[in-house]
Design a protein around this motif. Structure first.
Motif, PDB file in Angstrom:
ATOM      1  N   ARG A 109       2.555  -0.225 -13.428  1.00 56.51           N
ATOM      2  CA  ARG A 109       1.803   0.016 -12.203  1.00 56.51           C
ATOM      3  C   ARG A 109       2.779   0.255 -11.055  1.00 56.51           C
ATOM      4  NH1 ARG A 109      -3.128  -4.023 -11.023  1.00 56.51           N
ATOM      5  NH2 ARG A 109      -3.364  -3.514 -13.242  1.00 56.51           N
ATOM      6  N   GLU A 110       2.468   1.242 -10.221  1.00 53.89           N
ATOM      7  CA  GLU A 110       3.358   1.589  -9.122  1.00 53.89           C
ATOM      8  C   GLU A 110       2.585   1.779  -7.824  1.00 53.89           C
ATOM      9  OE1 GLU A 110       5.257   5.310 -10.014  1.00 53.89           O
ATOM     10  OE2 GLU A 110       3.375   6.423 -10.075  1.00 53.89           O
ATOM     11  N   LEU A 111       3.290   1.566  -6.740  1.00 52.07           N
ATOM     12  CA  LEU A 111       2.704   1.739  -5.415  1.00 52.07           C
ATOM     13  C   LEU A 111       2.414   3.209  -5.152  1.00 52.07           C
ATOM     14  CD1 LEU A 111       2.167   0.733  -2.433  1.00 52.07           C
ATOM     15  CD2 LEU A 111       4.559   1.326  -2.023  1.00 52.07           C
ATOM     16  N   VAL A 112       1.256   3.472  -4.556  1.00 55.35           N
ATOM     17  CA  VAL A 112       0.936   4.817  -4.099  1.00 55.35           C
ATOM     18  C   VAL A 112       0.980   4.855  -2.573  1.00 55.35           C
ATOM     19  CG1 VAL A 112      -0.787   6.655  -4.041  1.00 55.35           C
ATOM     20  CG2 VAL A 112      -0.502   5.277  -6.123  1.00 55.35           C
ATOM     21  N   ALA A 113       0.231   3.964  -1.936  1.00 59.63           N
ATOM     22  CA  ALA A 113       0.184   3.943  -0.480  1.00 59.63           C
ATOM     23  C   ALA A 113      -0.371   2.617   0.006  1.00 59.63           C
ATOM     24  CB  ALA A 113      -0.683   5.089   0.053  1.00 59.63           C
ATOM     25  N   THR A 114       0.059   2.221   1.195  1.00 62.59           N
ATOM     26  CA  THR A 114      -0.489   1.033   1.829  1.00 62.59           C
ATOM     27  C   THR A 114      -0.769   1.319   3.296  1.00 62.59           C
ATOM     28  OG1 THR A 114       1.698   0.155   2.395  1.00 62.59           O
ATOM     29  CG2 THR A 114       0.740  -0.561   0.296  1.00 62.59           C
ATOM     30  N   ILE A 115      -1.643   0.506   3.856  1.00 61.39           N
ATOM     31  CA  ILE A 115      -1.940   0.576   5.279  1.00 61.39           C
ATOM     32  C   ILE A 115      -2.122  -0.852   5.787  1.00 61.39           C
ATOM     33  CG2 ILE A 115      -4.426   0.897   4.877  1.00 61.39           C
ATOM     34  CD1 ILE A 115      -4.421   2.708   7.404  1.00 61.39           C
ATOM     35  N   THR A 116      -1.535  -1.137   6.924  1.00 62.29           N
ATOM     36  CA  THR A 116      -1.671  -2.477   7.482  1.00 62.29           C
ATOM     37  C   THR A 116      -2.918  -2.570   8.344  1.00 62.29           C
ATOM     38  OG1 THR A 116      -0.458  -2.011   9.524  1.00 62.29           O
ATOM     39  CG2 THR A 116       0.847  -2.639   7.577  1.00 62.29           C
ATOM     40  N   ASN A 117      -3.259  -3.779   8.704  1.00 63.33           N
ATOM     41  CA  ASN A 117      -4.409  -3.983   9.571  1.00 63.33           C
ATOM     42  C   ASN A 117      -4.216  -3.255  10.900  1.00 63.33           C
ATOM     43  OD1 ASN A 117      -6.953  -5.162  10.028  1.00 63.33           O
ATOM     44  ND2 ASN A 117      -6.025  -6.794  11.215  1.00 63.33           N
ATOM     45  N   GLY A 118      -2.961  -3.086  11.289  1.00 63.70           N
ATOM     46  CA  GLY A 118      -2.664  -2.376  12.528  1.00 63.70           C
ATOM     47  C   GLY A 118      -2.590  -0.876  12.381  1.00 63.70           C
ATOM     48  N   GLY A 119      -2.742  -0.382  11.154  1.00 65.87           N
ATOM     49  CA  GLY A 119      -2.769   1.060  10.921  1.00 65.87           C
ATOM     50  C   GLY A 119      -1.465   1.684  10.478  1.00 65.87           C
ATOM     51  N   ARG A 120      -0.442   0.873  10.269  1.00 69.99           N
ATOM     52  CA  ARG A 120       0.833   1.425   9.810  1.00 69.99           C
ATOM     53  C   ARG A 120       0.715   1.768   8.336  1.00 69.99           C
ATOM     54  NH1 ARG A 120       6.172  -1.735  11.357  1.00 69.99           N
ATOM     55  NH2 ARG A 120       5.351  -1.100  13.388  1.00 69.99           N
ATOM     56  N   THR A 121       1.171   2.962   7.978  1.00 71.88           N
ATOM     57  CA  THR A 121       1.052   3.428   6.603  1.00 71.88           C
ATOM     58  C   THR A 121       2.409   3.537   5.919  1.00 71.88           C
ATOM     59  OG1 THR A 121       1.108   5.731   7.327  1.00 71.88           O
ATOM     60  CG2 THR A 121      -1.063   4.714   7.067  1.00 71.88           C
ATOM     61  N   ASN A 122       2.357   3.465   4.605  1.00 73.06           N
ATOM     62  CA  ASN A 122       3.556   3.605   3.791  1.00 73.06           C
ATOM     63  C   ASN A 122       3.161   4.328   2.516  1.00 73.06           C
ATOM     64  OD1 ASN A 122       6.314   3.003   2.909  1.00 73.06           O
ATOM     65  ND2 ASN A 122       5.333   1.657   1.431  1.00 73.06           N
ATOM     66  N   TYR A 123       3.982   5.293   2.100  1.00 73.14           N
ATOM     67  CA  TYR A 123       3.649   6.094   0.925  1.00 73.14           C
ATOM     68  C   TYR A 123       4.801   6.134  -0.058  1.00 73.14           C
ATOM     69  CZ  TYR A 123      -0.178   8.012   3.740  1.00 73.14           C
ATOM     70  OH  TYR A 123      -1.313   8.160   4.510  1.00 73.14           O
ATOM     71  N   ALA A 124       4.442   6.233  -1.328  1.00 69.69           N
ATOM     72  CA  ALA A 124       5.445   6.554  -2.330  1.00 69.69           C
ATOM     73  C   ALA A 124       5.903   7.992  -2.076  1.00 69.69           C
ATOM     74  CB  ALA A 124       4.854   6.432  -3.728  1.00 69.69           C
ATOM     75  N   ASP A 125       7.124   8.291  -2.472  1.00 68.44           N
ATOM     76  CA  ASP A 125       7.656   9.640  -2.254  1.00 68.44           C
ATOM     77  C   ASP A 125       6.743  10.701  -2.863  1.00 68.44           C
ATOM     78  OD1 ASP A 125      11.175   8.701  -2.607  1.00 68.44           O
ATOM     79  OD2 ASP A 125       9.796   8.609  -0.905  1.00 68.44           O
ATOM     80  N   SER A 126       6.175  10.402  -4.009  1.00 65.89           N
ATOM     81  CA  SER A 126       5.332  11.370  -4.716  1.00 65.89           C
ATOM     82  C   SER A 126       4.012  11.624  -4.003  1.00 65.89           C
ATOM     83  CB  SER A 126       5.060  10.880  -6.139  1.00 65.89           C
ATOM     84  OG  SER A 126       4.393   9.633  -6.105  1.00 65.89           O
ATOM     85  N   ALA A 127       3.631  10.712  -3.115  1.00 65.52           N
ATOM     86  CA  ALA A 127       2.342  10.820  -2.428  1.00 65.52           C
ATOM     87  C   ALA A 127       2.467  11.258  -0.979  1.00 65.52           C
ATOM     88  CB  ALA A 127       1.622   9.476  -2.490  1.00 65.52           C
ATOM     89  N   GLU A 128       3.663  11.167  -0.438  1.00 65.96           N
ATOM     90  CA  GLU A 128       3.891  11.349   0.997  1.00 65.96           C
ATOM     91  C   GLU A 128       3.234  12.598   1.572  1.00 65.96           C
ATOM     92  OE1 GLU A 128       6.102   9.222   3.092  1.00 65.96           O
ATOM     93  OE2 GLU A 128       4.896  10.330   4.536  1.00 65.96           O
ATOM     94  N   ALA A 129       3.412  13.721   0.969  1.00 67.83           N
ATOM     95  CA  ALA A 129       2.956  14.979   1.561  1.00 67.83           C
ATOM     96  C   ALA A 129       1.539  15.373   1.155  1.00 67.83           C
ATOM     97  CB  ALA A 129       3.915  16.102   1.173  1.00 67.83           C
ATOM     98  N   ARG A 130       0.958  14.650   0.189  1.00 66.68           N
ATOM     99  CA  ARG A 130      -0.319  15.093  -0.369  1.00 66.68           C
ATOM    100  C   ARG A 130      -1.461  14.090  -0.205  1.00 66.68           C
ATOM    101  NH1 ARG A 130      -0.230  15.429  -5.812  1.00 66.68           N
ATOM    102  NH2 ARG A 130       1.486  13.927  -5.950  1.00 66.68           N
TER     103      ARG A 130
END
Length: 115
Positions: free
Chosen positions: A44-65
């Motif tokens: 299992r791998e990370l795809v994307a996260t979002i914090t309660n404050g709205g900050r997002t984080n993406y895996a490299d493979s998901a960043e642009a799409r």
């Protein structure tokens, strides 16, 4: 607390899909909400996260799409996936982390991208 993922399905390469995660009870609030995926035969791998404050984080493979978003009023979060590729195939799990550190997982929804 239960997380319910939905929206998976079979699509062709290049198409889009939106996954959603709902929380029960929907009054429960989290610090971080996200999506992970597990491809056949892989961890299992990370795809994307979002914090309660709205900050997002993406895996490299998901960043642009892919785009992760949340609806605080409904206590749901979504993953919009564009330009899907066969390598995006897998079971997608919604995930959340409470402010005290407990992690919760949904049951997973299958995404299959055909070439």
């Amino acid at each position: 607390v239960q997380l319910q993922a939905s929206g998976g399905g079979l699509v062709q390469a290049g198409e889009s899909l939106t996954l959603s995660c709902a929380v029960s009870p929907n009054t429960f609030r989290f610090s971080i909400m996200g999506w992970y995926r597990q491809a056949p035969g892989k961890q299992r791998e990370l795809v994307a996260t979002i914090t309660n404050g709205g900050r997002t984080n993406y895996a490299d493979s998901a960043e642009a799409r892919f785009t992760i978003s949340k609806d605080s009023a409904k206590n749901t979060w979504s993953l919009r996936m564009n330009s899907l590729k066969p390598e995006d195939t897998g079971v997608y799990y919604c995930n959340s982390v409470a402010s005290w550190g407990t992690t919760y997982w949904g049951q997973g929804t299958l995404v299959t991208v055909s070439s």
